[in-house]
Design a protein around this motif. Structure first.
Motif, PDB file in Angstrom:
ATOM      1  N   ARG A 257       0.831  -1.202   0.078  1.00 52.73           N
ATOM      2  CA  ARG A 257       0.097   0.027   0.063  1.00 52.73           C
ATOM      3  C   ARG A 257       0.868   1.150  -0.145  1.00 52.73           C
ATOM      4  N   ALA A 258       1.945   1.104   0.749  1.00 53.72           N
ATOM      5  CA  ALA A 258       2.669   2.459   0.922  1.00 53.72           C
ATOM      6  C   ALA A 258       3.569   2.639  -0.499  1.00 53.72           C
ATOM      7  N   LEU A 259       3.802   1.510  -1.250  1.00 53.48           N
ATOM      8  CA  LEU A 259       4.405   1.868  -2.328  1.00 53.48           C
ATOM      9  C   LEU A 259       3.479   2.269  -3.564  1.00 53.48           C
ATOM     10  N   THR A 260       2.412   1.681  -3.471  1.00 51.78           N
ATOM     11  CA  THR A 260       1.364   2.190  -4.305  1.00 51.78           C
ATOM     12  C   THR A 260       1.109   3.703  -4.216  1.00 51.78           C
ATOM     13  N   PHE A 261       0.933   4.087  -2.926  1.00 54.14           N
ATOM     14  CA  PHE A 261       0.729   5.818  -2.816  1.00 54.14           C
ATOM     15  C   PHE A 261       1.960   6.410  -3.148  1.00 54.14           C
ATOM     16  N   SER A 262       3.123   6.077  -3.147  1.00 51.16           N
ATOM     17  CA  SER A 262       4.496   6.758  -3.467  1.00 51.16           C
ATOM     18  C   SER A 262       4.341   6.961  -4.899  1.00 51.16           C
ATOM     19  N   ALA A 263       3.847   5.619  -5.590  1.00 61.72           N
ATOM     20  CA  ALA A 263       3.697   5.677  -7.275  1.00 61.72           C
ATOM     21  C   ALA A 263       2.816   6.868  -7.679  1.00 61.72           C
ATOM     22  N   ALA A 264       1.797   6.855  -6.916  1.00 61.54           N
ATOM     23  CA  ALA A 264       0.522   7.789  -7.553  1.00 61.54           C
ATOM     24  C   ALA A 264       0.539   9.182  -7.165  1.00 61.54           C
ATOM     25  N   THR A 265       1.348   9.430  -6.177  1.00 60.59           N
ATOM     26  CA  THR A 265       1.225  10.609  -5.348  1.00 60.59           C
ATOM     27  C   THR A 265       2.598  11.495  -5.774  1.00 60.59           C
ATOM     28  N   ARG A 266       2.325  12.808  -6.240  1.00 59.85           N
ATOM     29  CA  ARG A 266       3.430  13.601  -6.757  1.00 59.85           C
ATOM     30  C   ARG A 266       3.631  14.797  -5.879  1.00 59.85           C
ATOM     31  N   ASN A 267       4.851  15.402  -6.163  1.00 58.20           N
ATOM     32  CA  ASN A 267       5.386  16.204  -5.257  1.00 58.20           C
ATOM     33  C   ASN A 267       4.970  17.567  -5.511  1.00 58.20           C
ATOM     34  N   SER A 268       3.639  18.062  -5.753  1.00 63.58           N
ATOM     35  CA  SER A 268       3.155  19.239  -6.564  1.00 63.58           C
ATOM     36  C   SER A 268       3.466  20.466  -5.615  1.00 63.58           C
ATOM     37  N   LEU A 269       3.531  20.309  -4.086  1.00 61.20           N
ATOM     38  CA  LEU A 269       3.911  21.307  -3.506  1.00 61.20           C
ATOM     39  C   LEU A 269       5.046  21.918  -3.468  1.00 61.20           C
ATOM     40  N   VAL A 270       6.027  20.835  -3.467  1.00 60.63           N
ATOM     41  CA  VAL A 270       7.442  21.198  -3.347  1.00 60.63           C
ATOM     42  C   VAL A 270       7.897  21.627  -4.811  1.00 60.63           C
ATOM     43  N   VAL A 271       7.591  21.412  -5.890  1.00 58.62           N
ATOM     44  CA  VAL A 271       7.897  22.010  -7.308  1.00 58.62           C
ATOM     45  C   VAL A 271       7.334  23.153  -7.622  1.00 58.62           C
ATOM     46  N   LEU A 272       6.289  23.530  -6.772  1.00 60.94           N
ATOM     47  CA  LEU A 272       5.555  24.759  -7.227  1.00 60.94           C
ATOM     48  C   LEU A 272       6.453  25.819  -7.108  1.00 60.94           C
TER      49      LEU A 272
END
Length: 311
Positions: A257-272
């Protein structure tokens, strides 16, 4: 009702509460264009507070053991930096005629999340302590990979635009400082329970992010609509890739589950901040659009993924 019972009640109704926070944020951002300015300043502090509570709920002495799980770490890196770029390349081909949208989409989709992915993974019963242990590694890996992958997949459009400063700042403010504070609290006040604050803080983060960024998205008009199916498609394909990779690696259910969330969730707040430094306003608008799509998707995934990856 005492604090513990209130926390339990919030936990039982967390999904509708999160959806309500997103809806209120959208309404405020759309109806009061002047309000999002001050709210944008509160985005990072609220995320830091949320991560502090998350880290405090994890026995930090177990992080060393989590880092010794080589199979999980190798699978995590392979999915995020080998499989995900292939998915992103395929999904973003229709954006080739719009360089600003393409760069914005690549910037956000190629960066694995290092902050609220831990929270969502914990809510879904994932091994969030392993994601926590892998956070510095993920941050450093994307710091090296983004300057290569974004120009490569954009055909050179973004060459020279990627800087290390915002990434290092996020690593310190959103990861290292909350982690240190959580460790100190665990040592100095071992009986302190911060878990009842988790749901209210998540609601505050969702509201702040959505309300502060909605005017930017609305200001771009209909140009961003083409990104919605790209981002939605990414959520579906990245989730499927995470589940498949977890099964091939024979990971236990919480790690899967942790791996799947990492694959699907992106770093939008950091790259903004990177996107805001670029000359075209469409680049940050493209990043923010992904945030809005992803937040809705994560609320749904918290409910769906435990059924897809059951014990």
């Amino acid at each position: 009702m005492d604090i513990r019972r209130l926390g339990d009640a919030l936990d039982r109704h967390q999904v509708p509460l999160y959806l309500a926070a997103i809806a209120v944020g959208l309404a405020l951002g759309a109806l009061l264009p002047a309000a999002p300015g001050p709210l944008e300043l509160a985005v990072e502090p609220t995320i830091a507070a949320l991560l502090l509570v998350t880290f405090h709920g994890i026995p930090l002495r177990g992080i060393g053991a989590a880092l010794q799980d080589g199979r999980f770490l190798l699978t995590l890196l392979a999915v995020n930096f080998l499989v995900v770029p292939l998915i992103v390349w395929a999904l973003t081909r229709p954006l080739a005629s719009s360089p600003e949208l393409l760069v914005g989409a690549l910037l956000v989709l190629l960066a694995p999340c290092i902050d609220y992915v831990i929270v969502f993974s914990a809510l879904a019963g994932g091994a969030h302590e392993r994601l926590l242990a892998a956070t510095p590694l993920l941050m450093l890996a994307q710091l090296v990979a983004l300057p290569v992958l974004v120009p490569l997949l954009s055909g050179g459009t973004a060459r020279g635009m990627i800087e290390a400063g915002p990434f290092l700042r996020a690593l310190v403010l959103l990861v290292l400082l909350p982690l240190l504070a959580a460790a100190l609290l665990q040592r100095l006040a071992p009986r302190l329970d911060l878990s009842p604050a988790m749901v209210p803080l998540m609601m505050l983060v969702l509201f702040t992010v959505v309300a502060s960024q909605t005017p930017r998205v609305l200001g771009a008009g209909t140009a961003l609509l083409v990104l919605v199916p790209v981002y939605a498609g990414f959520l579906v394909l990245a989730t499927a890739a995470g589940i498949l990779a977890a099964r091939l690696a024979r990971l236990e259910t919480p790690s899967a589950r942790a791996l799947t969330f990492s694959a699907a969730t992106r770093n939008s707040l950091v790259v903004l901040p990177l996107a805001l430094a670029m000359p075209s306003p469409l680049v940050p608008a493209a990043v923010v659009t992904q945030t809005l799509v992803e937040l809705l998707g994560m609320v749904a995934l918290v409910r769906v993924l435990p059924r897809l990856l059951s014990r």
